[in-house]
Design an enzyme around this catalytic site. Structure first.
Site, PDB file in Angstrom:
ATOM      1  N   THR A  11      71.666   6.926  92.585  1.00 58.41           N
ATOM      2  CA  THR A  11      71.463   6.120  94.149  1.00 58.41           C
ATOM      3  C   THR A  11      72.173   6.539  95.401  1.00 58.41           C
ATOM      4  O   THR A  11      73.438   6.518  95.146  1.00 58.41           O
ATOM      5  CB  THR A  11      71.463   4.725  93.997  1.00 58.41           C
ATOM      6  OG1 THR A  11      70.949   3.866  94.968  1.00 58.41           O
ATOM      7  CG2 THR A  11      72.911   4.164  93.440  1.00 58.41           C
ATOM      8  N   ASN A  13      71.815   4.064  97.550  1.00 60.52           N
ATOM      9  CA  ASN A  13      71.924   2.744  98.189  1.00 60.52           C
ATOM     10  C   ASN A  13      73.367   2.117  97.879  1.00 60.52           C
ATOM     11  O   ASN A  13      73.580   1.614  96.765  1.00 60.52           O
ATOM     12  CB  ASN A  13      70.663   2.175  97.632  1.00 60.52           C
ATOM     13  CG  ASN A  13      70.517   0.591  98.344  1.00 60.52           C
ATOM     14  OD1 ASN A  13      71.719  -0.138  98.459  1.00 60.52           O
ATOM     15  ND2 ASN A  13      69.589   0.105  98.267  1.00 60.52           N
ATOM     16  N   ASP A  75      65.533   2.242  89.640  1.00 59.07           N
ATOM     17  CA  ASP A  75      64.500   1.803  90.509  1.00 59.07           C
ATOM     18  C   ASP A  75      64.069   0.550  90.718  1.00 59.07           C
ATOM     19  O   ASP A  75      63.814   0.094  89.404  1.00 59.07           O
ATOM     20  CB  ASP A  75      63.328   2.793  90.393  1.00 59.07           C
ATOM     21  CG  ASP A  75      62.233   3.033  91.684  1.00 59.07           C
ATOM     22  OD1 ASP A  75      62.797   3.557  92.619  1.00 59.07           O
ATOM     23  OD2 ASP A  75      60.963   2.742  91.433  1.00 59.07           O
ATOM     24  N   PHE A 160      71.181  -7.668 100.473  1.00 57.85           N
ATOM     25  CA  PHE A 160      70.236  -6.557 101.344  1.00 57.85           C
ATOM     26  C   PHE A 160      68.975  -6.790 100.975  1.00 57.85           C
ATOM     27  O   PHE A 160      68.543  -7.743 100.238  1.00 57.85           O
ATOM     28  CB  PHE A 160      70.802  -5.140 100.583  1.00 57.85           C
ATOM     29  CG  PHE A 160      70.811  -4.849  99.299  1.00 57.85           C
ATOM     30  CD1 PHE A 160      71.073  -5.212  98.288  1.00 57.85           C
ATOM     31  CD2 PHE A 160      69.577  -3.872  98.972  1.00 57.85           C
ATOM     32  CE1 PHE A 160      70.769  -4.902  96.921  1.00 57.85           C
ATOM     33  CE2 PHE A 160      69.084  -3.632  97.929  1.00 57.85           C
ATOM     34  CZ  PHE A 160      69.721  -4.161  96.709  1.00 57.85           C
ATOM     35  N   GLY A 161      68.212  -6.039 101.480  1.00 61.53           N
ATOM     36  CA  GLY A 161      66.896  -5.772 101.329  1.00 61.53           C
ATOM     37  C   GLY A 161      66.122  -7.090 101.473  1.00 61.53           C
ATOM     38  O   GLY A 161      66.145  -7.757 102.560  1.00 61.53           O
ATOM     39  N   TYR A 162      65.323  -7.480 100.611  1.00 60.11           N
ATOM     40  CA  TYR A 162      64.603  -8.838 100.817  1.00 60.11           C
ATOM     41  C   TYR A 162      65.258 -10.040 100.135  1.00 60.11           C
ATOM     42  O   TYR A 162      64.773 -11.134 100.235  1.00 60.11           O
ATOM     43  CB  TYR A 162      63.203  -8.500  99.618  1.00 60.11           C
ATOM     44  CG  TYR A 162      62.329  -7.463 100.128  1.00 60.11           C
ATOM     45  CD1 TYR A 162      61.281  -7.839 101.165  1.00 60.11           C
ATOM     46  CD2 TYR A 162      62.369  -6.306  99.680  1.00 60.11           C
ATOM     47  CE1 TYR A 162      60.339  -6.681 101.580  1.00 60.11           C
ATOM     48  CE2 TYR A 162      61.703  -5.201 100.044  1.00 60.11           C
ATOM     49  CZ  TYR A 162      60.644  -5.547 101.010  1.00 60.11           C
ATOM     50  OH  TYR A 162      59.938  -4.402 101.578  1.00 60.11           O
ATOM     51  N   ASP A 163      66.565  -9.758  99.916  1.00 62.72           N
ATOM     52  CA  ASP A 163      67.426 -11.007  99.420  1.00 62.72           C
ATOM     53  C   ASP A 163      67.296 -12.207 100.431  1.00 62.72           C
ATOM     54  O   ASP A 163      67.162 -13.416  99.929  1.00 62.72           O
ATOM     55  CB  ASP A 163      68.678 -10.527  99.418  1.00 62.72           C
ATOM     56  CG  ASP A 163      68.941  -9.910  98.124  1.00 62.72           C
ATOM     57  OD1 ASP A 163      68.248  -9.950  97.124  1.00 62.72           O
ATOM     58  OD2 ASP A 163      70.213  -9.232  98.118  1.00 62.72           O
ATOM     59  N   HIS A 188      67.503  -9.115  88.660  1.00 63.76           N
ATOM     60  CA  HIS A 188      66.935  -8.032  87.960  1.00 63.76           C
ATOM     61  C   HIS A 188      67.627  -6.896  87.439  1.00 63.76           C
ATOM     62  O   HIS A 188      67.974  -6.315  86.329  1.00 63.76           O
ATOM     63  CB  HIS A 188      65.659  -7.519  88.806  1.00 63.76           C
ATOM     64  CG  HIS A 188      66.000  -7.141  90.091  1.00 63.76           C
ATOM     65  ND1 HIS A 188      66.785  -8.088  90.758  1.00 63.76           N
ATOM     66  CD2 HIS A 188      65.706  -6.181  90.851  1.00 63.76           C
ATOM     67  CE1 HIS A 188      66.993  -7.433  92.165  1.00 63.76           C
ATOM     68  NE2 HIS A 188      66.520  -6.362  92.160  1.00 63.76           N
ATOM     69  N   ARG A 189      68.686  -6.652  88.228  1.00 63.98           N
ATOM     70  CA  ARG A 189      69.673  -5.667  88.201  1.00 63.98           C
ATOM     71  C   ARG A 189      70.654  -6.020  86.890  1.00 63.98           C
ATOM     72  O   ARG A 189      70.980  -5.208  86.160  1.00 63.98           O
ATOM     73  CB  ARG A 189      70.441  -5.315  89.482  1.00 63.98           C
ATOM     74  CG  ARG A 189      71.311  -3.926  89.455  1.00 63.98           C
ATOM     75  CD  ARG A 189      71.677  -3.593  90.885  1.00 63.98           C
ATOM     76  NE  ARG A 189      70.288  -3.127  91.460  1.00 63.98           N
ATOM     77  CZ  ARG A 189      69.733  -3.617  92.452  1.00 63.98           C
ATOM     78  NH1 ARG A 189      70.154  -4.660  92.907  1.00 63.98           N
ATOM     79  NH2 ARG A 189      68.565  -3.103  92.753  1.00 63.98           N
TER      80      ARG A 189
HETATM   81  P1  ITT Z   1      67.836   4.690  95.898  1.00 61.07           P
HETATM   82  O1  ITT Z   1      66.332   5.230  95.643  1.00 61.07           O
HETATM   83  O2  ITT Z   1      68.600   5.945  96.435  1.00 61.07           O
HETATM   84  O3  ITT Z   1      68.377   4.136  94.649  1.00 61.07           O
HETATM   85  P2  ITT Z   1      66.400   2.646  97.619  1.00 61.07           P
HETATM   86  O4  ITT Z   1      66.868   1.655  98.221  1.00 61.07           O
HETATM   87  O5  ITT Z   1      65.159   3.866  98.119  1.00 61.07           O
HETATM   88  O6  ITT Z   1      67.737   3.538  96.976  1.00 61.07           O
HETATM   89  P3  ITT Z   1      64.491   2.043  95.595  1.00 61.07           P
HETATM   90  O7  ITT Z   1      63.366   3.249  95.850  1.00 61.07           O
HETATM   91  O8  ITT Z   1      64.665   1.388  94.258  1.00 61.07           O
HETATM   92  O9  ITT Z   1      65.894   2.546  96.190  1.00 61.07           O
HETATM   93  O10 ITT Z   1      63.911   0.860  96.460  1.00 61.07           O
HETATM   94  C1  ITT Z   1      64.572  -0.482  96.322  1.00 61.07           C
HETATM   95  C2  ITT Z   1      64.200  -1.315  97.556  1.00 61.07           C
HETATM   96  O11 ITT Z   1      63.810  -2.588  96.848  1.00 61.07           O
HETATM   97  C3  ITT Z   1      65.252  -1.632  98.089  1.00 61.07           C
HETATM   98  O12 ITT Z   1      65.550  -0.677  99.416  1.00 61.07           O
HETATM   99  C4  ITT Z   1      64.917  -3.093  98.649  1.00 61.07           C
HETATM  100  O13 ITT Z   1      64.394  -3.054  99.591  1.00 61.07           O
HETATM  101  C5  ITT Z   1      64.405  -3.776  97.333  1.00 61.07           C
HETATM  102  N1  ITT Z   1      65.355  -4.187  96.488  1.00 61.07           N
HETATM  103  C6  ITT Z   1      65.597  -3.667  95.469  1.00 61.07           C
HETATM  104  N2  ITT Z   1      66.628  -4.484  94.698  1.00 61.07           N
HETATM  105  C7  ITT Z   1      67.038  -5.497  95.623  1.00 61.07           C
HETATM  106  C8  ITT Z   1      67.784  -6.601  95.527  1.00 61.07           C
HETATM  107  O14 ITT Z   1      68.677  -6.883  94.568  1.00 61.07           O
HETATM  108  N3  ITT Z   1      67.859  -7.328  96.583  1.00 61.07           N
HETATM  109  C9  ITT Z   1      67.008  -6.958  97.447  1.00 61.07           C
HETATM  110  N4  ITT Z   1      66.112  -6.190  97.718  1.00 61.07           N
HETATM  111  C10 ITT Z   1      65.890  -5.374  96.756  1.00 61.07           C
END
Ligand code: ITT
Length: 203
Positions: A11, A13, A75, A160-163, A188-189
């Site tokens: 990753t 990320n 993913d 991060f993301g949608y948290d 989920h992780r």
């Molecule tokens: P890599 O492919 O390099 O691992 P990425 O961020 O592009 O990084 P994904 O393609 O798996 O990874 O997309 C995951 C997205 O889903 C991430 O960018 C967030 O927007 C969301 N996401 C996944 N897990 C999350 C979490 O624990 N909390 C909040 N948002 C999450």
């Protein structure tokens, strides 16, 4: 549990790596991610589902690093019921190829408000699929999911993301308001990594 010296997370990320380090740190000495291997570059995520993209990422890195490296991909994404499972595999690029987390969240809230303004069903779940490879051999796949509800405004600073718009079932706060220890005990992780730890203990 079987000893592992070094694990490479496929990753770029750093938020994912940070969460994985917190959960696997006690068991694995060295946990790296793609920041240590810039020469690998972007991996195209052309899969139709989480499983396919998890495999694509794991094999791209496993084949690059060779048969002595253990590689785990992640993913993941958010599936919203009222949006027929969107953003799903497009979670990271929902509002466009280089969209920020903020733009993705705003698009999601806008679409949900358009489709279901009285919030009759704003249920959603985070999904995570991890693939473990050694070189070009697939060793196992692990999955996790957490059910919850989308909140109509952003709340909280953690994560991060949608948290900041996701309230896990059984709680009243978003993942971004809850302490990271709480997220990391139900997410989920976390669940996918529990399956990975079980696999390690049986391998
Ligand atoms: P890599 O492919 O390099 O691992 P990425 O961020 O592009 O990084 P994904 O393609 O798996 O990874 O997309 C995951 C997205 O889903 C991430 O960018 C967030 O927007 C969301 N996401 C996944 N897990 C999350 C979490 O624990 N909390 C909040 N948002 C999450």
């Amino acid at each position: 549990m079987n000893e592992i010296n070094r694990l490479v997370i496929a990753t770029g990320n750093t938020h994912k790596t940070e969460e994985i380090r917190k959960l696997l740190g006690p068991y694995i000495k060295i946990i790296e991610d793609l920041k240590s291997y810039p020469e690998i570059g972007e991996i195209d995520e052309t899969g139709l589902n989480f499983e396919e993209n998890a495999s694509l990422k794991a094999f791209a890195v496993g084949e690059f690093l060779g048969e002595n490296s253990l590689v785990l991909s992640d993913d993941s994404g958010l599936e919203v019921s009222a949006l027929s499972g969107e953003p799903g595999v497009f979670s990271a690029r929902y509002a466009g190829e280089n969209a920020s987390d903020d733009e993705n969240r705003k698009k999601l809230l806008r679409k949900l408000n358009e489709i279901d303004s009285d919030m009759s069903d704003w249920s959603a779940s985070f999904k995570c699929v991890m693939t473990l490879v050694k070189g070009s051999d697939k060793l196992a796949t692990f999955e996790g999911s957490v059910q919850g509800t989308i909140c109509d405004e952003e709340r909280g600073e953690n994560g991060f993301g949608y948290d900041s718009i996701f309230i896990p079932e059984g709680y009243e706060n978003t993942f971004a308001e809850l302490p990271s220890e709480t997220k990391n005990s139900i997410s989920h992780r976390y669940q996918a990594l529990e399956a990975f730890k079980k696999w390690l203990s049986e391998a």
